[in-house]
Design a protein around this motif. Structure first.
Motif, PDB file in Angstrom:
ATOM      1  N   ALA A 183      44.056  19.471  43.043  1.00 27.63           N
ATOM      2  CA  ALA A 183      43.190  19.781  41.899  1.00 27.63           C
ATOM      3  C   ALA A 183      41.723  19.725  42.319  1.00 27.63           C
ATOM      4  O   ALA A 183      40.931  20.622  41.973  1.00 27.63           O
ATOM      5  CB  ALA A 183      43.454  18.788  40.767  1.00 27.63           C
ATOM      6  N   VAL A 184      41.376  18.702  43.081  1.00 25.04           N
ATOM      7  CA  VAL A 184      39.998  18.572  43.561  1.00 25.04           C
ATOM      8  C   VAL A 184      39.634  19.745  44.458  1.00 25.04           C
ATOM      9  O   VAL A 184      38.533  20.307  44.367  1.00 25.04           O
ATOM     10  CB  VAL A 184      39.815  17.237  44.317  1.00 25.04           C
ATOM     11  N   GLY A 185      40.561  20.144  45.318  1.00 22.62           N
ATOM     12  CA  GLY A 185      40.308  21.252  46.233  1.00 22.62           C
ATOM     13  C   GLY A 185      40.114  22.570  45.502  1.00 22.62           C
ATOM     14  O   GLY A 185      39.218  23.358  45.830  1.00 22.62           O
ATOM     15  N   MET A 186      40.951  22.844  44.510  1.00 23.89           N
ATOM     16  CA  MET A 186      40.826  24.092  43.764  1.00 23.89           C
ATOM     17  C   MET A 186      39.510  24.136  42.991  1.00 23.89           C
ATOM     18  O   MET A 186      38.837  25.174  42.950  1.00 23.89           O
ATOM     19  CB  MET A 186      42.007  24.273  42.819  1.00 23.89           C
ATOM     20  N   VAL A 187      39.134  23.011  42.386  1.00 21.08           N
ATOM     21  CA  VAL A 187      37.866  22.963  41.660  1.00 21.08           C
ATOM     22  C   VAL A 187      36.698  23.199  42.615  1.00 21.08           C
ATOM     23  O   VAL A 187      35.749  23.921  42.289  1.00 21.08           O
ATOM     24  CB  VAL A 187      37.715  21.611  40.928  1.00 21.08           C
ATOM     25  N   ARG A 188      36.788  22.621  43.807  1.00 21.13           N
ATOM     26  CA  ARG A 188      35.705  22.821  44.773  1.00 21.13           C
ATOM     27  C   ARG A 188      35.586  24.294  45.156  1.00 21.13           C
ATOM     28  O   ARG A 188      34.477  24.826  45.253  1.00 21.13           O
ATOM     29  CB  ARG A 188      35.950  21.973  46.023  1.00 21.13           C
ATOM     30  N   ALA A 196      40.571  21.247  36.850  1.00 19.56           N
ATOM     31  CA  ALA A 196      41.647  22.200  37.151  1.00 19.56           C
ATOM     32  C   ALA A 196      42.255  22.751  35.860  1.00 19.56           C
ATOM     33  O   ALA A 196      42.645  23.918  35.793  1.00 19.56           O
ATOM     34  CB  ALA A 196      42.713  21.521  37.998  1.00 19.56           C
ATOM     35  N   LYS A 197      42.322  21.914  34.833  1.00 15.90           N
ATOM     36  CA  LYS A 197      42.859  22.369  33.550  1.00 15.90           C
ATOM     37  C   LYS A 197      42.009  23.480  32.965  1.00 15.90           C
ATOM     38  O   LYS A 197      42.526  24.451  32.394  1.00 15.90           O
ATOM     39  CB  LYS A 197      42.933  21.191  32.576  1.00 15.90           C
ATOM     40  N   MET A 198      40.691  23.375  33.106  1.00 11.47           N
ATOM     41  CA  MET A 198      39.801  24.429  32.626  1.00 11.47           C
ATOM     42  C   MET A 198      40.072  25.750  33.341  1.00 11.47           C
ATOM     43  O   MET A 198      40.043  26.826  32.723  1.00 11.47           O
ATOM     44  CB  MET A 198      38.332  24.034  32.838  1.00 11.47           C
ATOM     45  N   ILE A 199      40.340  25.652  34.634  1.00 10.25           N
ATOM     46  CA  ILE A 199      40.618  26.873  35.401  1.00 10.25           C
ATOM     47  C   ILE A 199      41.898  27.519  34.891  1.00 10.25           C
ATOM     48  O   ILE A 199      41.975  28.754  34.757  1.00 10.25           O
ATOM     49  CB  ILE A 199      40.696  26.556  36.910  1.00 10.25           C
ATOM     50  N   SER A 200      42.907  26.715  34.557  1.00 11.25           N
ATOM     51  CA  SER A 200      44.146  27.247  33.987  1.00 11.25           C
ATOM     52  C   SER A 200      43.886  27.918  32.638  1.00 11.25           C
ATOM     53  O   SER A 200      44.422  28.998  32.344  1.00 11.25           O
ATOM     54  CB  SER A 200      45.183  26.131  33.807  1.00 11.25           C
ATOM     55  N   GLU A 201      43.066  27.276  31.820  1.00 13.12           N
ATOM     56  CA  GLU A 201      42.759  27.842  30.496  1.00 13.12           C
ATOM     57  C   GLU A 201      41.981  29.144  30.629  1.00 13.12           C
ATOM     58  O   GLU A 201      42.226  30.103  29.879  1.00 13.12           O
ATOM     59  CB  GLU A 201      41.977  26.819  29.673  1.00 13.12           C
ATOM     60  N   ALA A 202      41.031  29.188  31.571  1.00 22.24           N
ATOM     61  CA  ALA A 202      40.271  30.418  31.796  1.00 22.24           C
ATOM     62  C   ALA A 202      41.174  31.516  32.366  1.00 22.24           C
ATOM     63  O   ALA A 202      41.012  32.703  32.047  1.00 22.24           O
ATOM     64  CB  ALA A 202      39.103  30.144  32.743  1.00 22.24           C
ATOM     65  N   TYR A 203      42.129  31.121  33.182  1.00 20.67           N
ATOM     66  CA  TYR A 203      43.121  32.057  33.727  1.00 20.67           C
ATOM     67  C   TYR A 203      43.865  32.749  32.591  1.00 20.67           C
ATOM     68  O   TYR A 203      44.057  33.973  32.598  1.00 20.67           O
ATOM     69  CB  TYR A 203      44.093  31.287  34.614  1.00 20.67           C
ATOM     70  N   ASP A 204      44.264  31.981  31.584  1.00 23.79           N
ATOM     71  CA  ASP A 204      45.002  32.536  30.450  1.00 23.79           C
ATOM     72  C   ASP A 204      44.168  33.516  29.635  1.00 23.79           C
ATOM     73  O   ASP A 204      44.706  34.379  28.938  1.00 23.79           O
ATOM     74  CB  ASP A 204      45.512  31.412  29.542  1.00 23.79           C
ATOM     75  N   LEU A 205      42.842  33.380  29.728  1.00 21.11           N
ATOM     76  CA  LEU A 205      41.949  34.299  29.031  1.00 21.11           C
ATOM     77  C   LEU A 205      41.614  35.523  29.881  1.00 21.11           C
ATOM     78  O   LEU A 205      40.849  36.394  29.452  1.00 21.11           O
ATOM     79  CB  LEU A 205      40.647  33.569  28.646  1.00 21.11           C
ATOM     80  N   GLY A 206      42.184  35.563  31.089  1.00 22.03           N
ATOM     81  CA  GLY A 206      41.935  36.699  31.975  1.00 22.03           C
ATOM     82  C   GLY A 206      40.621  36.627  32.720  1.00 22.03           C
ATOM     83  O   GLY A 206      40.130  37.647  33.232  1.00 22.03           O
ATOM     84  N   ASP A 207      40.042  35.430  32.800  1.00 24.28           N
ATOM     85  CA  ASP A 207      38.773  35.263  33.515  1.00 24.28           C
ATOM     86  C   ASP A 207      38.972  35.643  34.981  1.00 24.28           C
ATOM     87  O   ASP A 207      39.785  35.032  35.687  1.00 24.28           O
ATOM     88  CB  ASP A 207      38.327  33.806  33.405  1.00 24.28           C
ATOM     89  N   PRO A 208      38.254  36.656  35.488  1.00 24.78           N
ATOM     90  CA  PRO A 208      38.499  37.157  36.848  1.00 24.78           C
ATOM     91  C   PRO A 208      38.371  36.099  37.936  1.00 24.78           C
ATOM     92  O   PRO A 208      39.189  36.066  38.868  1.00 24.78           O
ATOM     93  CB  PRO A 208      37.440  38.261  37.022  1.00 24.78           C
ATOM     94  N   MET A 249      42.897  30.747  41.357  1.00 25.77           N
ATOM     95  CA  MET A 249      44.254  30.250  41.168  1.00 25.77           C
ATOM     96  C   MET A 249      45.206  30.923  42.157  1.00 25.77           C
ATOM     97  O   MET A 249      46.031  30.263  42.806  1.00 25.77           O
ATOM     98  CB  MET A 249      44.725  30.501  39.743  1.00 25.77           C
ATOM     99  N   HIS A 250      45.097  32.242  42.280  1.00 25.01           N
ATOM    100  CA  HIS A 250      45.980  32.965  43.196  1.00 25.01           C
ATOM    101  C   HIS A 250      45.680  32.618  44.656  1.00 25.01           C
ATOM    102  O   HIS A 250      46.599  32.506  45.475  1.00 25.01           O
ATOM    103  CB  HIS A 250      45.843  34.467  42.977  1.00 25.01           C
ATOM    104  N   GLU A 251      44.401  32.435  44.974  1.00 22.86           N
ATOM    105  CA  GLU A 251      44.046  32.066  46.343  1.00 22.86           C
ATOM    106  C   GLU A 251      44.591  30.686  46.700  1.00 22.86           C
ATOM    107  O   GLU A 251      45.105  30.467  47.802  1.00 22.86           O
ATOM    108  CB  GLU A 251      42.520  32.079  46.498  1.00 22.86           C
TER     109      GLU A 251
END
Length: 322
Positions: A190-195, A222-234, A240-242
């Motif tokens: 989670a820390v790595g993805m946020v970074r 990391a939870k924010m990134i998941s929520e933004a993912y659901d909104l289609g945030d590029p 997330m995919h990387e």
């Protein structure tokens, strides 16, 4: 006489403790703040008080406890009952946890690494039930892992087997507390993805998350990134995919080396589900040995926060039988 087993999962934030009956039904559970910053003596004393309180609440005498298992973070010697080093616990070096527990309790006490007790939980009672070859990953602030090969948990010469999180992915990458750099866990936790996400923002990329945190990048999760993912945030989708793709490469190496039938993803990051695992599975399919990858499933853990308590108790019973 009914005999009970105690399972304790010591975490950097919380101490999770449960008491089980002979049929492995959970009689009582609780979670208490660890307060690791107050030092090992304080944490050990607190664990003793928690167990005493729970026994009193259930009106159980020590003579009715068959054994206790404890999951302890970091490097340890399970046979001697010594916690050698735990990076997130100040002053936690060469602590003889079992001897400390014996000062207060008459029943046998056994310790193992916190990730391995999670492995015992998921292997015996969760997503891995019935498997003979499996790998558990706990993805949270870091990346921990445990391995079952041909029906036995893998320990290695110094009980350090399974450090998949320290698999080198970049020759000169992000520094790691292990002393190396470019370790897998520095990117897919989670820390790595946020970074990774913050680095992209600092390069001028944009995301809806900037509005959510009012440009305070230190509050991104990391939870924010998941929520933004659901909104289609590029940017959220890209990161997330990387992250999933890099984890997929690490697991491709793991599959080629260990040939498991199952990889279980646990920890806080498992909440991302298929957002993360789609790229993981696709990468494994493309880059691991075909025969091995076709025989291996990647799933999320089933027991959640209970895995460590269940696994610690199951581990203690196993040690008693041995």
């Amino acid at each position: 006489m009914q005999l009970y087993t105690i399972g304790l999962d010591l975490g950097g934030t919380n101490i999770k403790t449960a008491i089980f009956d002979e049929q492995f039904q959970m009689m009582l559970e609780r979670s208490d703040p660890t307060e690791a910053s107050k030092g090992p003596s304080h944490v050990i004393a607190k664990m003793v008080i928690i167990i005493q309180d729970m026994l009193s609440q259930l009106n159980i005498d020590q003579s009715s406890i068959a054994c206790m298992g404890m999951g302890i973070p970091g490097l340890l010697d399970p046979k001697e009952g010594i916690s050698i080093f735990s990076p997130n616990f100040p002053g936690w070096e060469q602590i003889h946890v079992v001897d400390e527990m014996k000062r207060a309790f008459r029943f046998p006490v056994f310790i193992d690494n916190d990730v391995r007790v999670n492995l015992y939980g998921e292997w015996l009672f969760g997503a891995g039930a019935g498997c003979s070859n499996m790998v558990l990953l706990t993805l949270g602030t870091g990346l921990g892992s445990g391995i079952v090969v041909n029906g036995s948990v893998l320990y290695g010469q110094t009980s350090s087997a399974g450090e998949i999180g320290h698999m080198n992915m970049y020759r000169e990458g992000r520094p790691c507390r292990c002393g190396s750099s470019g370790c897998l866990g520095r990117y897919v936790s989670a820390v790595g993805m946020v970074r990774t996400f913050v680095e992209r923002l600092e390069l001028g990329r944009e995301s809806v998350i900037q509005e959510w945190v009012r440009q305070d990048f230190t509050s991104i999760t990391a939870k924010m990134i998941s929520e933004a993912y659901d909104l289609g945030d590029p940017l959220a989708v890209e990161v997330m995919h990387e992250t999933g793709r890099l984890l997929g490469f690490g697991l491709s190496n793991t599959i080629n080396l260990l040939n498991p039938e199952l990889i279980v993803i646990g920890g806080g990051m498992s909440a991302a589900g298929d957002r993360l695992l789609y790229s993981v599975r696709t990468t494994i399919e493309q880059h691991s040995l075909k025969l091995s990858s076709q025989a291996c499933r990647v799933v999320t853990a089933q027991l959640g926060a209970k895995a460590g308590m269940v696994g610690a108790a199951a581990y203690a019973r196993k040690r008693m039988k041995e």
